[in-house]
Design a protein around this motif. Structure first.
Motif, PDB file in Angstrom:
ATOM      1  N   PHE A 313      62.085   1.258  49.962  1.00 59.41           N
ATOM      2  CA  PHE A 313      62.026   2.391  49.046  1.00 59.41           C
ATOM      3  C   PHE A 313      63.143   3.387  49.344  1.00 59.41           C
ATOM      4  CE2 PHE A 313      57.291   2.481  47.609  1.00 59.41           C
ATOM      5  CZ  PHE A 313      57.529   1.376  46.831  1.00 59.41           C
ATOM      6  N   THR A 314      63.537   4.096  48.314  1.00 58.41           N
ATOM      7  CA  THR A 314      64.603   5.084  48.431  1.00 58.41           C
ATOM      8  C   THR A 314      64.149   6.307  49.221  1.00 58.41           C
ATOM      9  OG1 THR A 314      65.642   4.407  46.359  1.00 58.41           O
ATOM     10  CG2 THR A 314      66.058   6.660  47.098  1.00 58.41           C
ATOM     11  N   GLY A 315      65.057   6.837  50.021  1.00 56.97           N
ATOM     12  CA  GLY A 315      64.829   8.109  50.692  1.00 56.97           C
ATOM     13  C   GLY A 315      63.602   8.109  51.579  1.00 56.97           C
ATOM     14  N   SER A 316      62.711   9.052  51.311  1.00 55.56           N
ATOM     15  CA  SER A 316      61.502   9.210  52.126  1.00 55.56           C
ATOM     16  C   SER A 316      60.343   8.371  51.616  1.00 55.56           C
ATOM     17  CB  SER A 316      61.092  10.692  52.150  1.00 55.56           C
ATOM     18  OG  SER A 316      62.160  11.504  52.598  1.00 55.56           O
ATOM     19  N   GLY A 317      60.615   7.461  50.690  1.00 54.74           N
ATOM     20  CA  GLY A 317      59.543   6.703  50.054  1.00 54.74           C
ATOM     21  C   GLY A 317      58.687   5.918  51.029  1.00 54.74           C
ATOM     22  N   GLU A 318      59.312   5.205  51.964  1.00 51.92           N
ATOM     23  CA  GLU A 318      58.535   4.413  52.908  1.00 51.92           C
ATOM     24  C   GLU A 318      57.728   5.311  53.842  1.00 51.92           C
ATOM     25  OE1 GLU A 318      57.994   1.344  52.805  1.00 51.92           O
ATOM     26  OE2 GLU A 318      59.623   0.485  51.618  1.00 51.92           O
ATOM     27  N   ILE A 319      58.282   6.464  54.186  1.00 50.63           N
ATOM     28  CA  ILE A 319      57.574   7.389  55.075  1.00 50.63           C
ATOM     29  C   ILE A 319      56.325   7.922  54.379  1.00 50.63           C
ATOM     30  CG2 ILE A 319      57.769   9.545  56.367  1.00 50.63           C
ATOM     31  CD1 ILE A 319      60.842   8.968  56.452  1.00 50.63           C
ATOM     32  N   ARG A 320      56.470   8.325  53.105  1.00 49.35           N
ATOM     33  CA  ARG A 320      55.313   8.840  52.358  1.00 49.35           C
ATOM     34  C   ARG A 320      54.288   7.739  52.108  1.00 49.35           C
ATOM     35  NH1 ARG A 320      59.404  11.385  49.287  1.00 49.35           N
ATOM     36  NH2 ARG A 320      59.125   9.822  47.656  1.00 49.35           N
ATOM     37  N   LEU A 321      54.747   6.533  51.855  1.00 42.45           N
ATOM     38  CA  LEU A 321      53.837   5.433  51.558  1.00 42.45           C
ATOM     39  C   LEU A 321      52.986   5.058  52.768  1.00 42.45           C
ATOM     40  CD1 LEU A 321      53.184   3.563  49.162  1.00 42.45           C
ATOM     41  CD2 LEU A 321      54.848   1.951  50.071  1.00 42.45           C
ATOM     42  N   ARG A 443      50.907   0.527  61.233  1.00 45.12           N
ATOM     43  CA  ARG A 443      51.359   1.366  60.118  1.00 45.12           C
ATOM     44  C   ARG A 443      52.863   1.580  60.222  1.00 45.12           C
ATOM     45  NH1 ARG A 443      48.565   4.846  56.803  1.00 45.12           N
ATOM     46  NH2 ARG A 443      46.681   4.526  58.063  1.00 45.12           N
ATOM     47  N   PHE A 444      53.513   1.700  59.053  1.00 48.11           N
ATOM     48  CA  PHE A 444      54.957   1.980  59.055  1.00 48.11           C
ATOM     49  C   PHE A 444      55.232   3.244  59.858  1.00 48.11           C
ATOM     50  CE2 PHE A 444      58.698   4.100  57.282  1.00 48.11           C
ATOM     51  CZ  PHE A 444      59.647   3.108  57.459  1.00 48.11           C
ATOM     52  N   ALA A 445      56.201   3.161  60.756  1.00 40.37           N
ATOM     53  CA  ALA A 445      56.440   4.264  61.689  1.00 40.37           C
ATOM     54  C   ALA A 445      57.871   4.781  61.644  1.00 40.37           C
ATOM     55  CB  ALA A 445      56.096   3.817  63.105  1.00 40.37           C
ATOM     56  N   ASN A 446      58.635   4.471  60.574  1.00 36.89           N
ATOM     57  CA  ASN A 446      60.012   4.930  60.453  1.00 36.89           C
ATOM     58  C   ASN A 446      60.815   4.620  61.704  1.00 36.89           C
ATOM     59  OD1 ASN A 446      62.249   6.122  59.242  1.00 36.89           O
ATOM     60  ND2 ASN A 446      61.697   8.194  59.875  1.00 36.89           N
TER      61      ASN A 446
END
Length: 616
Positions: A313-321, A443-446
């Motif tokens: 995902f663009t930008g902060s998309g993966e972080i928010r998801l 969980r996704f952890a950036n």
């Protein structure tokens, strides 16, 4: 309603870098041109279809939908809103799906809602299955585009500044148009070094069915415009198109339009060198010149395109998801993968099994996968955006590592070393017998510490990029202006190929789909609806039209991907069309600024060239 004259928009965006106005004032040459592209139909194997069940005791009182889809949790959210119920009261099951290409990302929420309402009204299961004409007429397509370039260059052909304006046709409703526009703008300057940029874009509101997700998600439109424009620039300033690209491609550590420094950007040059060598570019060009001089009825040409595509995902998309994946420990030393990522022919189930097996050091036959069921799997995010293996696969690996740590503690050994099947069975069964939790979640952890400002569009737009260069060889008939693609050579830097055969299949399929968009496929809109909504008059490339495709897999493993993998699903869609049109332009010495490059458009350009020649 012509989208180029539409006055209302769904979304407007802009990206600024440096001082482009100042750079244009000091430029040696300024070259401008506008490029246009049309709709494209996804043409998946089976049409959109679902079966909806009303809530009943046999299903635990849950409202249930089963069908062909990409994103089960999208449908959960849509039905929860439609019926005013909590998501926990809704169950969505993806059945094995024969392709989506974006066309089954959002639209299944619509058909699921219709079927669920009917099931509620009659108290019986309801099946809703579109026939092909209904599917083509009603569902979303690729956004048509108009992209205008204005490029400033120094005396050596180096790009000083770019001004790019992107206009997309959104159709009658918003759907995913704002995020399609976002990705288009972020890729509009391509894999090239440019310190001064102004990129603007908007999505126009028109009276056709809405346009939405399609493989590439806005990037094919801007990649086509940029790569055709670079060939046009090369002709205007008298430099070889290959050399123009070589002088301007990003190097390792180069910065993108958003100022993101990309450590592996030099893969763009690696891809260019590899494809030129494999296609024997110089020798083939020389052979074409000799062949064209001798042949009065046909012409051959060679075209090139360089491109890149962001992973996830663009930008902060993966972080928010904040996507979640899990693995389940089963008796007898088996492990089951639980994610909402869907299999649509790309090999997800096999690759996830590989990732878990490799993480634990077990044979693949010890790992089970199944079609997603929202009652049984966590929300791993949608199966879109070249994210399934690179992003969700990383989370799956993290979940498998959590299992490994738990069983290693159970067995009194260090984690991180491969298990023998016998020891894994013993430790796993002991863990379960002791009442241990069989589920291990992550969980996704950036992991790359990605940072992006979603307002100013500055920062790390994507955690990783895949890079590619493609060469297309064509032969054009001067009587019919039919184009035959003789050969495609493509170098694709994709991090690490977890399953090389599946990766090759993805890349070959994307290239073929790109050639179809560039050469054959044309949606005709009349009075706001698709007038050629059948495969009898919407022309797709067949196996006969698909040329030999020679792939060079380049691997620079991404440290944050599972075993180094990046996203690859969309990358091959971005370069085939501009490379094919550049090849046609090379063969006939004509200028093409619109796709598809139909025989009629090629004939018109050939006629204009001949008239100009007679005039001079």
């Amino acid at each position: 309603l012509d989208f180029e004259t539409a006055t209302t928009s769904f979304k407007e965006l802009a990206i600024h870098k440096g001082t482009p106005a100042e750079a244009f004032r000091h430029a040696d040459r300024i070259v401008g041109r506008t490029y246009r592209s049309g709709h494209q139909e996804q043409a998946y194997i089976e049409n959109n279809g679902v079966v909806a069940f009303p809530p009943d005791a046999a299903r635990g009182g849950l409202r249930e939908v089963r069908g062909s889809m990409q994103c089960p949790f999208y449908i959960v959210s849509a039905l929860a809103r439609l019926f005013g119920e909590p998501p926990e009261r809704i169950r969505v099951v993806q059945v094995t799906t024969g392709g989506g290409f974006g066309g089954k990302e959002e639209f299944p929420s619509m058909i699921s809602g219709h079927a669920a309402l009917l099931a509620e009204a009659c108290g019986r299961p309801v099946r809703m299955l579109y026939d092909r004409a209904e599917d083509m007429t009603a569902t979303t397509k690729r956004h048509p585009s108009r992209v205008t370039h204005r490029t400033a260059l120094d005396p050596d052909g180096r790009i000083l500044a770019m001004e790019i304006d992107v206009l997309l046709d959104g159709g009658a409703y918003t759907t995913l148009s704002p995020v399609v526009l976002s990705r288009a703008l972020l890729h509009a300057a391509g894999p090239y070094r440019c310190d001064h940029l102004r990129i603007t874009g908007r999505v126009a509101k028109t009276n056709t069915p809405p346009n939405g997700a399609f493989r590439g998600f806005g990037v094919p439109q801007v990649a086509f415009a940029l790569e055709r424009h670079l060939d046009h620039v090369a002709g205007q300033i008298g430099i070889d198109p290959v050399e123009l690209r070589r002088r301007n491609l990003l190097a390792d550590g180069g910065t993108t339009a958003t100022g993101q420094s990309v450590a592996d950007a030099g893969a763009s040059r690696e891809a260019l060198d590899a494809v030129l060598a494999r296609s024997q570019w110089a020798a083939t060009k020389q052979a074409h010149r000799a062949w064209n001089r001798k042949n009065a009825t046909k012409r051959r040409g060679l075209g090139l395109a360089c491109y890149f595509h962001g992973t996830g995902f663009t930008g902060s998309g993966e972080i928010r998801l904040a996507s979640v994946a899990a693995v389940e420990l089963l008796k007898g030393g088996y492990v089951r993968v639980r994610t909402s990522s869907t299999e649509m022919g790309q090999g997800t189930r096999t690759v996830f099994a590989q990732i878990v097996a490799e993480t634990l050091g077990l044979p693949c036959d010890r790992v089970e996968t199944f079609d997603p069921d929202t009652a049984l799997v966590p929300d791993s995010g949608p199966t879109v955006a070249s994210r399934t293996v690179a992003i969700v696969g990383r989370i799956v690996a993290d979940a498998a590592q959590a299992l490994d740590r738990a069983l290693a503690a159970q067995a009194g050994r260090e984690s991180g070393s491969p298990w023998s099947v016998r020891d894994f069975i013993r430790a796993g069964d002991a863990h379960l017998a002791a009442g241990g939790d069989p589920f291990f979640r992550a969980r996704f952890a950036n992991p790359s510490n990605q940072r992006f400002d979603d307002v100013s569009y500055v920062g790390e737009a994507y955690a990783a990029y895949a890079w590619a260069a493609t060469v297309v060889e064509v032969e054009v008939d001067l009587a019919s202006f039919e184009v035959a693609v003789r050969r495609v050579t493509s170098a694709q830097e994709i991090g690490r190929a977890i399953h090389p055969r599946f990766a090759e299949g993805q890349l070959e399929g994307g290239i073929a789909q790109a050639l179809g968009w560039g050469l054959f496929e044309e949606v005709v809109m009349r009075d706001g609806r698709m007038a050629n909504g059948q495969f009898t008059n919407y022309i797709l490339p067949t196996a006969i039209d698909t040329p030999p495709i020679d792939l060079v897999l380049l691997e620079r493993p991404w440290e944050h991907g599972p075993f180094g993998a990046k996203g690859i699903g969309e990358l091959p869609m971005d370069g085939g069309a501009p490379a094919a049109l550049n090849a046609i332009a090379d063969a006939l010495a004509i200028d093409l600024d619109r796709i598809p490059a139909s025989a009629e458009r090629i004939a018109k350009a050939w006629g204009a060239r001949s008239s100009a020649g007679r005039t001079t």
